[in-house]
Motif scaffolding. Structure first.
Motif, short mmCIF file in Angstrom:
data_model
loop_
_atom_site.label_atom_id
_atom_site.label_comp_id
_atom_site.label_asym_id
_atom_site.label_seq_id
_atom_site.Cartn_x
_atom_site.Cartn_y
_atom_site.Cartn_z
N GLY A 94 -9.03 -0.85 0.74
CA GLY A 94 -8.00 0.10 1.17
C GLY A 94 -7.54 0.97 0.03
O GLY A 94 -8.36 1.54 -0.70
N CYS A 95 -6.23 1.06 -0.13
CA CYS A 95 -5.63 1.79 -1.26
C CYS A 95 -6.28 3.16 -1.45
O CYS A 95 -6.77 3.49 -2.54
N VAL A 96 -6.34 3.92 -0.38
CA VAL A 96 -6.99 5.23 -0.43
C VAL A 96 -6.26 6.12 -1.42
O VAL A 96 -5.03 6.18 -1.45
N PRO A 131 -10.72 12.00 0.25
CA PRO A 131 -10.10 10.68 -0.01
C PRO A 131 -11.17 9.60 -0.07
O PRO A 131 -12.18 9.66 0.63
N LYS A 132 -10.95 8.60 -0.89
CA LYS A 132 -11.94 7.55 -1.11
C LYS A 132 -11.26 6.20 -1.11
O LYS A 132 -10.17 6.05 -1.66
N VAL A 141 -10.02 -7.73 0.16
CA VAL A 141 -10.93 -7.04 1.07
C VAL A 141 -10.19 -6.68 2.35
O VAL A 141 -9.30 -7.41 2.79
N GLU A 142 -10.54 -5.55 2.94
CA GLU A 142 -9.96 -5.14 4.20
C GLU A 142 -11.00 -5.25 5.31
O GLU A 142 -12.20 -5.30 5.05
N PRO A 143 -10.56 -5.31 6.57
CA PRO A 143 -11.51 -5.40 7.68
C PRO A 143 -12.30 -4.11 7.86
O PRO A 143 -11.76 -3.01 7.66
#
Length: 293
Positions: A196-198, A205-206, A230-232
């Motif tokens: 996450g943490c865009v 955006p990354k 980790v994100e889904p």
């Protein structure tokens, strides 16, 4: 630990050893080091009875620890027994313990800090920059050389695709060249995952990238899988977990995967927009269903 704050103790850190190796120098690998020497010292604290030893001391083996003081023994473990510290990503709750403890290393016996290239580059640029912390590394400006930086290879152009022939996918996941030795008896392979943490780099955006590691016992061929934060995939702007699960499924089907360590930071009531690159139980189940499929 289950907390990236507000407490500075009990944050992420694993110590792993091949059970086919004796307790000796360079037989441990650390995965993340938000807590490091203080975590080991906590595990080695004296038992309630002066004549007893703690379970951790028993696990470490009779006669292994050369000192009376838990602090001295903790320093011995992290300086002598740990061969490599593998960071999944450079957030402080996965790195701060190593940075604070880096002053106890020496240029004659430097400690190896390893990770995917952008993780290591981030540590060098933002931590070991003589501003946030002295440059303890062997690279950059005015290096002290107490820490040796190592960047894992990875296969950016190889993606697990439904349309990819099965044989090609199996060849990819069986590629021995992508494993590297990190301690006596232990090899590792790194995969990218999204956390996450865009952020906006001035371009598109990354997603912020973390890592998942397969650790393999050289003697038995057995492996464990350890995720960093980790994100889904279902909420990620850059889903990457499926590739890891496909690799894990290949190993599981061949009776090589012994265990999975994965974070699950939030309760089930946490809304999707507030996961901040982490999992909750419903999303963990969702990810495990992907693994099962």
């Amino acid at each position: 630990g289950t907390s990236g704050g507000p407490f500075e103790f009990g944050v992420s850190g694993y110590l792993i050893k091949s059970n086919t190796e004796p307790w000796a120098k360079d037989t441990l690998v650390a995965i993340d080091a938000g807590t490091y020497m203080s975590g080991v010292m906590q595990a080695l604290r004296p038992a309630t009875s002066p004549s007893a030893i703690s379970p951790a001391q028993q696990q470490l083996g009779t006669g292994l620890l050369p000192y009376v003081s838990p602090l001295s023994n903790a320093a011995y473990v992290v300086r002598e027994l740990v061969a490599t510290v593998c960071i999944t990503h450079a957030h402080l709750d996965h790195l701060a313990g190593f940075v604070i403890n880096s002053g106890c290393f020496s240029a004659e016996n430097p400690k190896k800090l390893a990770g995917l290239p952008w993780v290591v580059d981030g540590v060098l640029k933002h931590i070991f920059n003589n501003v946030i912390w002295p440059n303890m590394s062997n690279e950059g400006d005015d290096p002290i050389g107490m820490v040796t930086l190592h960047r894992f290879g990875y296969s950016a152009d190889k993606i697990a695709d439904d349309d990819e022939p099965v044989g090609v996918i199996e060849d990819y996941f069986d590629d021995e060249d992508d494993y590297e030795t990190v301690a006596n008896g232990l090899d590792i392979r790194a995969y990218r995952v999204s956390h996450g943490c865009v952020h906006d780099t001035g371009k598109a955006p990354k997603a912020y990238e973390s890592s998942a590691y397969f650790l393999r016992d050289k003697n038995s061929g057995k492996e464990i899988l350890i995720f960093g934060d980790v994100e889904p995939d279902s909420v990620s702007m850059d889903p990457q977990n499926r590739t890891v699960w496909m690799a894990a499924a290949q190993k599981f089907g061949r009776n090589k995967l012994s265990a999975i360590f994965i974070e699950c930071s939030y309760a089930s009531i946490q809304p999707e927009h507030s996961l901040f690159g982490h999992l909750s139980p419903p999303y963990l189940i969702q990810e495990l269903k992907m693994f099962a499929s």
